[in-house]
Write a protein that holds these residues in place. Sequence first.
Motif, PDB file in Angstrom:
ATOM      1  N   SER A 285     -36.059  62.295  20.994  1.00  0.00           N
ATOM      2  CA  SER A 285     -34.901  61.484  21.360  1.00  0.00           C
ATOM      3  C   SER A 285     -34.017  62.223  22.362  1.00  0.00           C
ATOM      4  CB  SER A 285     -34.076  61.119  20.112  1.00  0.00           C
ATOM      5  OG  SER A 285     -34.826  60.292  19.254  1.00  0.00           O
ATOM      6  N   TYR A 286     -33.573  61.504  23.383  1.00  0.00           N
ATOM      7  CA  TYR A 286     -32.742  62.087  24.446  1.00  0.00           C
ATOM      8  C   TYR A 286     -31.643  61.110  24.830  1.00  0.00           C
ATOM      9  CZ  TYR A 286     -36.697  65.299  25.124  1.00  0.00           C
ATOM     10  OH  TYR A 286     -37.688  66.236  24.951  1.00  0.00           O
ATOM     11  N   LYS A 287     -30.663  61.643  25.573  1.00  0.00           N
ATOM     12  CA  LYS A 287     -29.624  60.794  26.148  1.00  0.00           C
ATOM     13  C   LYS A 287     -29.869  60.522  27.631  1.00  0.00           C
ATOM     14  CE  LYS A 287     -25.796  62.018  23.059  1.00  0.00           C
ATOM     15  NZ  LYS A 287     -24.406  62.565  22.983  1.00  0.00           N
ATOM     16  N   GLY A 288     -30.738  61.299  28.244  1.00  0.00           N
ATOM     17  CA  GLY A 288     -31.060  61.117  29.660  1.00  0.00           C
ATOM     18  C   GLY A 288     -32.556  60.973  29.847  1.00  0.00           C
ATOM     19  N   PHE A 289     -32.963  60.150  30.818  1.00  0.00           N
ATOM     20  CA  PHE A 289     -34.383  59.900  31.051  1.00  0.00           C
ATOM     21  C   PHE A 289     -34.664  59.786  32.544  1.00  0.00           C
ATOM     22  CE2 PHE A 289     -33.378  58.249  26.892  1.00  0.00           C
ATOM     23  CZ  PHE A 289     -34.427  58.680  26.107  1.00  0.00           C
ATOM     24  N   GLN A 290     -35.913  60.055  32.887  1.00  0.00           N
ATOM     25  CA  GLN A 290     -36.376  59.909  34.264  1.00  0.00           C
ATOM     26  C   GLN A 290     -37.754  59.237  34.239  1.00  0.00           C
ATOM     27  OE1 GLN A 290     -35.484  62.821  37.659  1.00  0.00           O
ATOM     28  NE2 GLN A 290     -37.528  63.403  37.039  1.00  0.00           N
ATOM     29  N   ILE A 291     -37.883  58.161  34.990  1.00  0.00           N
ATOM     30  CA  ILE A 291     -39.124  57.375  35.011  1.00  0.00           C
ATOM     31  C   ILE A 291     -39.704  57.411  36.415  1.00  0.00           C
ATOM     32  CG2 ILE A 291     -40.159  55.100  34.605  1.00  0.00           C
ATOM     33  CD1 ILE A 291     -37.656  54.449  32.913  1.00  0.00           C
ATOM     34  N   ARG A 292     -41.014  57.610  36.513  1.00  0.00           N
ATOM     35  CA  ARG A 292     -41.699  57.578  37.805  1.00  0.00           C
ATOM     36  C   ARG A 292     -42.795  56.523  37.760  1.00  0.00           C
ATOM     37  NH1 ARG A 292     -40.900  62.948  36.601  1.00  0.00           N
ATOM     38  NH2 ARG A 292     -39.571  64.086  38.050  1.00  0.00           N
ATOM     39  N   LEU A 293     -42.730  55.581  38.677  1.00  0.00           N
ATOM     40  CA  LEU A 293     -43.698  54.484  38.740  1.00  0.00           C
ATOM     41  C   LEU A 293     -44.507  54.566  40.027  1.00  0.00           C
ATOM     42  CD1 LEU A 293     -41.290  51.606  37.651  1.00  0.00           C
ATOM     43  CD2 LEU A 293     -42.827  52.914  36.188  1.00  0.00           C
ATOM     44  N   ARG A 294     -45.752  54.162  39.948  1.00  0.00           N
ATOM     45  CA  ARG A 294     -46.614  54.193  41.130  1.00  0.00           C
ATOM     46  C   ARG A 294     -46.317  53.029  42.074  1.00  0.00           C
ATOM     47  NH1 ARG A 294     -50.328  54.820  36.908  1.00  0.00           N
ATOM     48  NH2 ARG A 294     -51.001  56.964  36.564  1.00  0.00           N
ATOM     49  N   THR A 295     -45.716  51.981  41.545  1.00  0.00           N
ATOM     50  CA  THR A 295     -45.479  50.796  42.351  1.00  0.00           C
ATOM     51  C   THR A 295     -44.197  50.926  43.170  1.00  0.00           C
ATOM     52  OG1 THR A 295     -44.304  49.763  40.513  1.00  0.00           O
ATOM     53  CG2 THR A 295     -46.661  49.303  40.724  1.00  0.00           C
ATOM     54  N   PHE A 296     -44.157  50.168  44.262  1.00  0.00           N
ATOM     55  CA  PHE A 296     -42.967  50.145  45.115  1.00  0.00           C
ATOM     56  C   PHE A 296     -42.589  48.674  45.276  1.00  0.00           C
ATOM     57  CE2 PHE A 296     -41.225  50.362  49.608  1.00  0.00           C
ATOM     58  CZ  PHE A 296     -40.001  50.837  49.209  1.00  0.00           C
ATOM     59  N   ASP A 297     -42.030  48.096  44.181  1.00  0.00           N
ATOM     60  CA  ASP A 297     -41.754  46.666  44.115  1.00  0.00           C
ATOM     61  C   ASP A 297     -40.324  46.465  43.655  1.00  0.00           C
ATOM     62  OD1 ASP A 297     -41.540  43.939  43.212  1.00  0.00           O
ATOM     63  OD2 ASP A 297     -43.744  43.839  43.212  1.00  0.00           O
ATOM     64  N   ARG A 298     -39.499  45.866  44.509  1.00  0.00           N
ATOM     65  CA  ARG A 298     -38.080  45.683  44.185  1.00  0.00           C
ATOM     66  C   ARG A 298     -37.890  44.728  43.002  1.00  0.00           C
ATOM     67  NH1 ARG A 298     -34.832  47.059  48.633  1.00  0.00           N
ATOM     68  NH2 ARG A 298     -35.592  49.097  49.318  1.00  0.00           N
ATOM     69  N   THR A 299     -38.750  43.710  42.911  1.00  0.00           N
ATOM     70  CA  THR A 299     -38.621  42.750  41.808  1.00  0.00           C
ATOM     71  C   THR A 299     -38.876  43.418  40.465  1.00  0.00           C
ATOM     72  OG1 THR A 299     -39.390  40.975  43.274  1.00  0.00           O
ATOM     73  CG2 THR A 299     -39.447  40.548  40.905  1.00  0.00           C
ATOM     74  N   VAL A 300     -39.953  44.221  40.409  1.00  0.00           N
ATOM     75  CA  VAL A 300     -40.283  44.950  39.177  1.00  0.00           C
ATOM     76  C   VAL A 300     -39.169  45.918  38.834  1.00  0.00           C
ATOM     77  CG1 VAL A 300     -41.881  46.598  38.141  1.00  0.00           C
ATOM     78  CG2 VAL A 300     -42.765  44.710  39.506  1.00  0.00           C
ATOM     79  N   GLU A 301     -38.644  46.588  39.850  1.00  0.00           N
ATOM     80  CA  GLU A 301     -37.577  47.568  39.619  1.00  0.00           C
ATOM     81  C   GLU A 301     -36.331  46.902  39.052  1.00  0.00           C
ATOM     82  OE1 GLU A 301     -34.462  50.081  42.311  1.00  0.00           O
ATOM     83  OE2 GLU A 301     -36.465  49.768  43.136  1.00  0.00           O
ATOM     84  N   THR A 302     -35.942  45.741  39.628  1.00  0.00           N
ATOM     85  CA  THR A 302     -34.765  45.019  39.151  1.00  0.00           C
ATOM     86  C   THR A 302     -34.960  44.552  37.713  1.00  0.00           C
ATOM     87  OG1 THR A 302     -34.291  44.257  41.406  1.00  0.00           O
ATOM     88  CG2 THR A 302     -33.246  43.052  39.597  1.00  0.00           C
ATOM     89  N   ASN A 303     -36.158  44.030  37.400  1.00  0.00           N
ATOM     90  CA  ASN A 303     -36.463  43.572  36.047  1.00  0.00           C
ATOM     91  C   ASN A 303     -36.393  44.726  35.047  1.00  0.00           C
ATOM     92  OD1 ASN A 303     -37.221  41.940  33.940  1.00  0.00           O
ATOM     93  ND2 ASN A 303     -39.407  41.970  34.451  1.00  0.00           N
ATOM     94  N   LEU A 304     -36.910  45.907  35.455  1.00  0.00           N
ATOM     95  CA  LEU A 304     -36.881  47.072  34.580  1.00  0.00           C
ATOM     96  C   LEU A 304     -35.451  47.510  34.309  1.00  0.00           C
ATOM     97  CD1 LEU A 304     -38.315  49.309  33.035  1.00  0.00           C
ATOM     98  CD2 LEU A 304     -38.493  50.596  35.177  1.00  0.00           C
ATOM     99  N   ARG A 305     -34.632  47.506  35.333  1.00  0.00           N
ATOM    100  CA  ARG A 305     -33.233  47.896  35.155  1.00  0.00           C
ATOM    101  C   ARG A 305     -32.531  46.963  34.174  1.00  0.00           C
ATOM    102  NH1 ARG A 305     -30.179  49.825  40.543  1.00  0.00           N
ATOM    103  NH2 ARG A 305     -28.520  49.633  39.009  1.00  0.00           N
ATOM    104  N   ASN A 306     -32.788  45.681  34.314  1.00  0.00           N
ATOM    105  CA  ASN A 306     -32.158  44.702  33.421  1.00  0.00           C
ATOM    106  C   ASN A 306     -32.586  44.914  31.974  1.00  0.00           C
ATOM    107  OD1 ASN A 306     -30.838  43.518  35.591  1.00  0.00           O
ATOM    108  ND2 ASN A 306     -32.456  41.994  35.946  1.00  0.00           N
ATOM    109  N   GLN A 307     -33.891  45.197  31.771  1.00  0.00           N
ATOM    110  CA  GLN A 307     -34.401  45.413  30.427  1.00  0.00           C
ATOM    111  C   GLN A 307     -33.819  46.689  29.799  1.00  0.00           C
ATOM    112  OE1 GLN A 307     -36.601  43.523  28.467  1.00  0.00           O
ATOM    113  NE2 GLN A 307     -36.153  41.944  29.993  1.00  0.00           N
TER     114      GLN A 307
END
Length: 483
Positions: A285-307
């Motif tokens: 368990s942490y308070k800070g996180f870093q995610i790296r994705l192979r895709t470069f898709d603004r729609t996916v990124e926006t959806n992930l942020r919302n979730q």
Amino acid sequence: RRPPRSTLFPYTTLFRSISATLGKDSLRQAMIAAIVGLALVVVFLLALYRFLGLVAVMGLGIYAVFLYGVILLFNVTLSLPGFAGMILTIGVAADANVVVFERIKEESRAGKSVKAAVATGYERGFHTILDANVVTAITAAVLFLVATAGVKGFALMLLLGTGISLITAVGGTRAMLGLLSNFRWFSNPSFMGAHGAQRGRWLQIDFMKKRFLWLGISGLVVLISASSLGLKGLNLGIDFKGGTQIAFTAPPTSLAKVRTIVGNVTGESSAPIQGTGKTVGGSESYKGFQIRLRTFDRTVETNLRNQLESKLGAKVTSEENVSGSFSTDVRNSAIKALIVSFLLIMAYISLRFDFKFAVPVIVAVLHDIVITVGVYSLTGREVTTSTVAAVLTVLGYSVYDTIIIFDRIRENVPLMRTAPFARIANVSIWETIRRSLATTFITLLPVGALFFAGGATLKDFAFALLIGITAGAYSSIFVAAPL
């Protein structure tokens, strides 16, 4: 207005957004690292060189004023990599004093007066300092010309710091010691820690007799590193592969929960997800996180942020999107910088020494780079543009110690005409090993402060420097000189 298109990196290939909170936190950590690094260097200089150390500290003060003046004069914008470069130059500025001070102590022990020892020390140490700093400046200049915008700040500060340190070490401290040497109370060698015989006689072993052992050890380490690179490869960051990186903070959350959300939204269930900071509660368990994705898709990124915001109460602190074309440019620039640096250093060593000196220098540098990159492969640390900057810096620093030894070999050759070359090499190492180790250690002090107090942003950069500079100290004595 649309920003001007770069001839090296098109503006459309990179989008980066960093919050003010993250920037302030990183800046605070960098400033703490700078203060700690400077304090460690000051303590080391005073402990080892006594009054000479006090003069060196005053020289560092003059250096700091000059560097600040240059930053204001040229209106330099200090980025986080720029701060890293400034911290590293603390070691650069101190190194030049170490080279000269060890020579002054050596001349004093040989029976010269303090005034004569100071004059001879600077006269004979100048060429060593010049050669070593020119090599560092070459790598910094190449890095500045071909690097990405973020790394340019580091290269610029390293280049400026190297030039200013040469002025303050050769001009500033020499003027102070020249003035002080006219006083009677200063004529006591104890003021410089030069009384009695030189310590560390245990370091005077027969290095050349055991050269095959040293080369065998190096060969084994290089083989392990190369095997890891061939079989495991490198954990290339999005700078080299393209993709999206998102950093966020949230109430204490497990990595498994974050991984589930990321997998459901993006379809990348194996995407690298790291917890930052200390663990909270359970080990995952942490308070800070870093995610790296192979895709470069603004729609996916926006959806992930919302979730992340709705399910975890997350707050995104930074995001970075890198396209494949940008990552290709980064990789090509790194290769180009490495090749150009090799050629320029080889040409300079051949010009200042002899071509036969340049060959072992390049072998030793390759040894250090392979080990540094191999450690990254073995540990699985992510390789970023900052890692490339660190490796190129290692290239310059690796040669620094080697030049100290080679310069003494060149000086001893006409003085020991009848001696075998192995004997000349041994004597030269014995005479310079203290200053070689001191310059390495004094450089590792601010780098170590950067690693432990510089924060996550600069930790990987400092890690590469710690490994590379340590490998460079070894290769100068146990690889370059035997070759």
